[in-house]
Design a protein around this motif. Structure first.
Motif, mmCIF file in Angstrom:
data_model
loop_
_atom_site.group_PDB
_atom_site.id
_atom_site.type_symbol
_atom_site.label_atom_id
_atom_site.label_comp_id
_atom_site.label_asym_id
_atom_site.label_seq_id
_atom_site.Cartn_x
_atom_site.Cartn_y
_atom_site.Cartn_z
ATOM 1 N N SER A 1 13.797 41.005 -6.709
ATOM 2 C CA SER A 1 14.938 40.948 -7.475
ATOM 3 C C SER A 1 15.611 42.330 -7.733
ATOM 4 O O SER A 1 14.738 43.250 -8.136
ATOM 5 C CB SER A 1 14.427 40.614 -8.744
ATOM 6 O OG SER A 1 13.797 39.367 -8.802
ATOM 7 N N CYS B 1 22.997 40.001 -6.252
ATOM 8 C CA CYS B 1 23.052 38.644 -7.022
ATOM 9 C C CYS B 1 22.590 38.821 -8.482
ATOM 10 O O CYS B 1 21.865 37.881 -9.030
ATOM 11 C CB CYS B 1 22.444 37.728 -6.246
ATOM 12 S SG CYS B 1 22.833 37.185 -4.841
ATOM 13 N N LYS C 1 18.888 38.145 -9.689
ATOM 14 C CA LYS C 1 18.604 36.994 -9.380
ATOM 15 C C LYS C 1 17.635 37.169 -8.179
ATOM 16 O O LYS C 1 17.844 37.716 -7.154
ATOM 17 C CB LYS C 1 19.330 35.960 -9.174
ATOM 18 C CG LYS C 1 19.980 35.582 -10.273
ATOM 19 C CD LYS C 1 21.157 34.505 -10.378
ATOM 20 C CE LYS C 1 21.788 34.449 -11.645
ATOM 21 N NZ LYS C 1 23.124 34.207 -11.488
ATOM 22 N N LEU D 1 19.476 32.904 -2.728
ATOM 23 C CA LEU D 1 18.750 32.797 -4.031
ATOM 24 C C LEU D 1 17.540 31.821 -3.625
ATOM 25 O O LEU D 1 17.696 30.949 -2.901
ATOM 26 C CB LEU D 1 19.635 32.183 -4.959
ATOM 27 C CG LEU D 1 20.801 32.966 -5.436
ATOM 28 C CD1 LEU D 1 21.803 32.393 -6.344
ATOM 29 C CD2 LEU D 1 20.457 34.281 -6.171
ATOM 30 N N ARG E 1 16.150 29.904 -5.864
ATOM 31 C CA ARG E 1 16.543 28.994 -6.610
ATOM 32 C C ARG E 1 17.420 27.980 -5.819
ATOM 33 O O ARG E 1 17.189 26.858 -5.594
ATOM 34 C CB ARG E 1 17.295 29.035 -7.827
ATOM 35 C CG ARG E 1 18.593 29.387 -8.029
ATOM 36 C CD ARG E 1 19.309 29.662 -9.311
ATOM 37 N NE ARG E 1 20.680 30.053 -8.949
ATOM 38 C CZ ARG E 1 21.503 30.206 -10.155
ATOM 39 N NH1 ARG E 1 20.691 30.123 -11.136
ATOM 40 N NH2 ARG E 1 22.609 31.008 -10.026
ATOM 41 N N ASP F 1 8.951 30.024 -6.741
ATOM 42 C CA ASP F 1 9.553 29.018 -7.784
ATOM 43 C C ASP F 1 8.660 28.404 -8.573
ATOM 44 O O ASP F 1 8.549 28.345 -9.547
ATOM 45 C CB ASP F 1 10.447 28.366 -7.027
ATOM 46 C CG ASP F 1 11.316 27.330 -7.749
ATOM 47 O OD1 ASP F 1 12.308 27.825 -8.584
ATOM 48 O OD2 ASP F 1 11.079 26.164 -8.053
ATOM 49 N N ARG G 1 15.850 25.634 -15.966
ATOM 50 C CA ARG G 1 16.361 26.464 -15.080
ATOM 51 C C ARG G 1 17.789 26.041 -14.614
ATOM 52 O O ARG G 1 18.653 26.948 -14.027
ATOM 53 C CB ARG G 1 15.300 26.913 -13.995
ATOM 54 C CG ARG G 1 14.441 28.026 -14.404
ATOM 55 C CD ARG G 1 13.613 28.393 -13.398
ATOM 56 N NE ARG G 1 13.646 27.717 -12.122
ATOM 57 C CZ ARG G 1 12.424 27.097 -11.933
ATOM 58 N NH1 ARG G 1 11.359 27.104 -12.520
ATOM 59 N NH2 ARG G 1 12.482 26.133 -10.549
ATOM 60 N N ASP H 1 23.199 26.549 -16.129
ATOM 61 C CA ASP H 1 23.784 27.706 -16.551
ATOM 62 C C ASP H 1 24.751 27.818 -17.434
ATOM 63 O O ASP H 1 25.070 26.895 -18.142
ATOM 64 C CB ASP H 1 24.152 28.476 -15.190
ATOM 65 C CG ASP H 1 25.480 27.795 -14.482
ATOM 66 O OD1 ASP H 1 26.053 26.928 -15.358
ATOM 67 O OD2 ASP H 1 26.021 28.343 -13.463
#
Length: 83
Positions: A6, A11, A14, A23, A25, A59, A69, A72
């Motif tokens: 991170s 990004c 993230k 990412l 996610r 994750d 999560r 957004d």
């Protein structure tokens, strides 16, 4: 070797796979949506199976439930909800 990083300059901080802008996610979402590891690797040839495993491990270690999560801020505003 840590495969997830991170960095505020990448990004918006993230978690991503080191050396990419992929990412964590997104990888986790692909797998939970029914993609196989092979499908993820075909979609992102710069990744290795170890990267995919690291993304899943990262994750899974997060404390927030996946359902929370996935929202957004923009999506919440489009749906008329406030945060």
């Amino acid at each position: 070797m840590n495969r997830v990083e991170s960095n505020i300059d990448i990004c918006s901080g993230k978690p991503v796979i080191v050396g990419t802008r992929i990412l964590v996610r997104n990888i986790a979402s692909m797998l939970t949506s029914g993609y196989s590891v092979e499908d993820v690797l075909k979609a992102h040839p710069e990744l290795t199976s170890e990267d995919v495993k690291a993304a899943l491990d990262y994750d899974a270690a997060r404390s927030e439930p996946p359902a929370r999560r996935s929202w957004d801020r923009k999506d919440l505003y489009r749906r008329g909800r406030s945060i």
